[in-house]
Write a protein that holds these residues in place. Structure first.
Motif, PDB file in Angstrom:
ATOM      1  N   TYR A 212      10.573 -49.167  38.615  1.00  0.00           N
ATOM      2  CA  TYR A 212      10.558 -49.097  37.159  1.00  0.00           C
ATOM      3  C   TYR A 212       9.212 -49.567  36.619  1.00  0.00           C
ATOM      4  O   TYR A 212       8.791 -50.694  36.866  1.00  0.00           O
ATOM      5  CB  TYR A 212      11.682 -49.960  36.576  1.00  0.00           C
ATOM      6  CG  TYR A 212      11.706 -49.982  35.060  1.00  0.00           C
ATOM      7  CD1 TYR A 212      11.976 -48.816  34.350  1.00  0.00           C
ATOM      8  CD2 TYR A 212      11.452 -51.159  34.360  1.00  0.00           C
ATOM      9  CE1 TYR A 212      11.987 -48.822  32.951  1.00  0.00           C
ATOM     10  CE2 TYR A 212      11.478 -51.174  32.972  1.00  0.00           C
ATOM     11  CZ  TYR A 212      11.731 -50.005  32.275  1.00  0.00           C
ATOM     12  OH  TYR A 212      11.749 -50.014  30.909  1.00  0.00           O
ATOM     13  N   ARG A 213       8.517 -48.650  35.937  1.00  0.00           N
ATOM     14  CA  ARG A 213       7.250 -48.934  35.264  1.00  0.00           C
ATOM     15  C   ARG A 213       6.271 -49.673  36.186  1.00  0.00           C
ATOM     16  O   ARG A 213       5.733 -50.736  35.847  1.00  0.00           O
ATOM     17  CB  ARG A 213       7.482 -49.731  33.982  1.00  0.00           C
ATOM     18  CG  ARG A 213       8.160 -48.920  32.884  1.00  0.00           C
ATOM     19  CD  ARG A 213       8.181 -49.653  31.556  1.00  0.00           C
ATOM     20  NE  ARG A 213       8.682 -48.807  30.491  1.00  0.00           N
ATOM     21  CZ  ARG A 213       7.932 -47.959  29.771  1.00  0.00           C
ATOM     22  NH1 ARG A 213       6.639 -47.874  30.027  1.00  0.00           N
ATOM     23  NH2 ARG A 213       8.467 -47.226  28.823  1.00  0.00           N
ATOM     24  N   GLN A 214       6.041 -49.085  37.360  1.00  0.00           N
ATOM     25  CA  GLN A 214       5.131 -49.667  38.342  1.00  0.00           C
ATOM     26  C   GLN A 214       3.784 -48.931  38.303  1.00  0.00           C
ATOM     27  O   GLN A 214       3.734 -47.707  38.206  1.00  0.00           O
ATOM     28  CB  GLN A 214       5.717 -49.570  39.741  1.00  0.00           C
ATOM     29  CG  GLN A 214       6.996 -50.365  39.930  1.00  0.00           C
ATOM     30  CD  GLN A 214       6.752 -51.859  39.865  1.00  0.00           C
ATOM     31  OE1 GLN A 214       5.958 -52.406  40.615  1.00  0.00           O
ATOM     32  NE2 GLN A 214       7.448 -52.529  38.950  1.00  0.00           N
ATOM     33  N   MET A 215       2.680 -49.701  38.391  1.00  0.00           N
ATOM     34  CA  MET A 215       1.354 -49.102  38.338  1.00  0.00           C
ATOM     35  C   MET A 215       0.950 -48.581  39.707  1.00  0.00           C
ATOM     36  O   MET A 215       1.157 -49.245  40.737  1.00  0.00           O
ATOM     37  CB  MET A 215       0.322 -50.116  37.855  1.00  0.00           C
ATOM     38  CG  MET A 215      -1.083 -49.517  37.682  1.00  0.00           C
ATOM     39  SD  MET A 215      -2.297 -50.702  37.058  1.00  0.00           S
ATOM     40  CE  MET A 215      -1.651 -50.990  35.411  1.00  0.00           C
ATOM     41  N   LEU A 216       0.350 -47.382  39.715  1.00  0.00           N
ATOM     42  CA  LEU A 216      -0.167 -46.787  40.940  1.00  0.00           C
ATOM     43  C   LEU A 216      -1.564 -47.335  41.207  1.00  0.00           C
ATOM     44  O   LEU A 216      -2.433 -47.309  40.318  1.00  0.00           O
ATOM     45  CB  LEU A 216      -0.228 -45.265  40.811  1.00  0.00           C
ATOM     46  CG  LEU A 216       1.124 -44.553  40.673  1.00  0.00           C
ATOM     47  CD1 LEU A 216       0.927 -43.128  40.186  1.00  0.00           C
ATOM     48  CD2 LEU A 216       1.871 -44.570  41.995  1.00  0.00           C
ATOM     49  N   THR A 217      -1.776 -47.834  42.436  1.00  0.00           N
ATOM     50  CA  THR A 217      -3.077 -48.384  42.816  1.00  0.00           C
ATOM     51  C   THR A 217      -3.403 -47.904  44.221  1.00  0.00           C
ATOM     52  O   THR A 217      -2.771 -46.982  44.744  1.00  0.00           O
ATOM     53  CB  THR A 217      -3.042 -49.927  42.787  1.00  0.00           C
ATOM     54  OG1 THR A 217      -2.186 -50.411  43.850  1.00  0.00           O
ATOM     55  CG2 THR A 217      -2.527 -50.459  41.449  1.00  0.00           C
ATOM     56  N   ASP A 218      -4.401 -48.564  44.846  1.00  0.00           N
ATOM     57  CA  ASP A 218      -4.731 -48.232  46.234  1.00  0.00           C
ATOM     58  C   ASP A 218      -3.812 -48.945  47.219  1.00  0.00           C
ATOM     59  O   ASP A 218      -3.929 -48.753  48.433  1.00  0.00           O
ATOM     60  CB  ASP A 218      -6.187 -48.571  46.539  1.00  0.00           C
ATOM     61  CG  ASP A 218      -6.510 -50.045  46.298  1.00  0.00           C
ATOM     62  OD1 ASP A 218      -5.691 -50.748  45.658  1.00  0.00           O
ATOM     63  OD2 ASP A 218      -7.580 -50.507  46.719  1.00  0.00           O
ATOM     64  N   LYS A 219      -2.888 -49.772  46.709  1.00  0.00           N
ATOM     65  CA  LYS A 219      -1.868 -50.412  47.542  1.00  0.00           C
ATOM     66  C   LYS A 219      -0.534 -49.716  47.267  1.00  0.00           C
ATOM     67  O   LYS A 219      -0.219 -49.402  46.115  1.00  0.00           O
ATOM     68  CB  LYS A 219      -1.767 -51.904  47.248  1.00  0.00           C
ATOM     69  CG  LYS A 219      -3.025 -52.671  47.609  1.00  0.00           C
ATOM     70  CD  LYS A 219      -2.866 -54.149  47.329  1.00  0.00           C
ATOM     71  CE  LYS A 219      -4.054 -54.941  47.854  1.00  0.00           C
ATOM     72  NZ  LYS A 219      -5.350 -54.478  47.292  1.00  0.00           N
ATOM     73  N   PRO A 220       0.281 -49.472  48.301  1.00  0.00           N
ATOM     74  CA  PRO A 220       1.442 -48.607  48.109  1.00  0.00           C
ATOM     75  C   PRO A 220       2.578 -49.264  47.330  1.00  0.00           C
ATOM     76  O   PRO A 220       2.852 -50.454  47.467  1.00  0.00           O
ATOM     77  CB  PRO A 220       1.893 -48.310  49.545  1.00  0.00           C
ATOM     78  CG  PRO A 220       1.430 -49.483  50.346  1.00  0.00           C
ATOM     79  CD  PRO A 220       0.136 -49.908  49.712  1.00  0.00           C
TER      80      PRO A 220
END
Length: 281
Positions: A212-220
């Motif tokens: 829920y409402r998680q930011m996409l980054t270079d970590k999975p």
């Protein structure tokens, strides 16, 4: 070198359980002694195995319109082929007014004869609201290819609470890929597809929110779930925003046993990227 007996038994237990895939749908009958509402019911167990832990849902029903849905947890001993399941909560009940849900403990034995897999044994329990003992009975189940009821994806209580009060705008689903896997254990990892630009996502599997409402980054962002054989699963990536550089994009890495897949996802304010899964042993 001689291994301690307990450690040796642990190795044997793991080896035995590897040959027994208890995940899936089990259907058959449940009988009840005199004093119960009916002498015989249909029973469906939806069993998920994670390590040595078992969880799932149970439906006991006289017909498909009148049923009791329970959640359960338990353990399986691969050495003795014995399974103990304990129901812990009534999730739903649609039964005649004179009947009462019975919260049950199952004591079952697993056996295989060729392609036929069975769970047989006894059950006992107490009525959910009066805490009186239910008349006990017998159980006989076979592994089945399909379910008579919806199959839930496991969701924690926090996410269930969020979803119960959430009202998202409906969006068109755009199927990007259909994946056939050979392992019931599926790991999904989501990364930002390019430059990290503050994309956030809400991810559903079979209409259950698992992120829920998680930011996409270079970590999975990681989701692990167990798939039942021959049942469809649908992952939907809902864009909470479009980030600094529209649209909302992600790289999905799928691992199922020794299989690996890469899928590129792109969601907008009108469409949600969707991936379909099916597990075929």
């Amino acid at each position: 070198m001689r291994l301690p007996l307990l450690l040796l038994l642990s190795f044997l237990s793991l080896g035995a359980s590897a040959a027994e895939d208890l995940n899936g749908i089990w259907k058959g009958t449940l009988t009840q002694g005199p004093g119960g509402c009916y002498p015989s019911y249909f029973l469906e167990l939806q069993i998920t195995v994670t390590g040595d832990r078992i969880s799932g849902k149970a439906y006991d029903y006289y017909d498909k319109a009148h049923f009791v849905k329970m959640s359960f947890t338990g353990r399986y001993n691969a050495q003795t082929h014995r399974m103990v399941l304990i129901e812990d909560r009534v999730l739903e009940a649609d039964i005649p007014g004179e009947c009462q849900p019975c919260v049950k403990t199952y004591d079952l034995n697993y056996a295989r004869n060729g392609a036929l897999e069975e769970l047989t044994g006894d059950w006992k329990g107490v009525y959910s609201d009066r805490h009186l003992i239910c008349p006990p009975g017998k159980i006989k189940l076979q592994k089945a290819a399909s379910s008579d009821f919806p199959v839930d994806v496991e969701q924690n209580d926090t996410l269930a609470g969020i979803q119960a009060s959430l009202r998202l705008q409906p969006r068109e689903k755009e199927v990007v890929k259909t994946v056939t896997v050979k392992s019931s254990q599926i790991k999904i990892e989501l990364y930002d597809n390019a430059e990290i630009d503050h994309d956030t996502v809400t991810v559903f599997i079979n209409n259950k929110i698992l992120l829920y409402r998680q930011m996409l980054t270079d970590k999975p962002l990681t989701i692990n779930f167990n798939a039942f054989p021959n049942l469809p699963y649908e992952l939907v990536m809902y864009a909470d925003n479009l980030g600094d550089i529209p649209p909302n994009t992600a790289l999905m890495m799928i691992t199922a046993g020794d299989q690996k897949f890469e899928v590129f996802l792109s969601s907008t304010e009108t469409k949600s990227a969707t991936v379909k899964f099916i597990y075929r042993p």
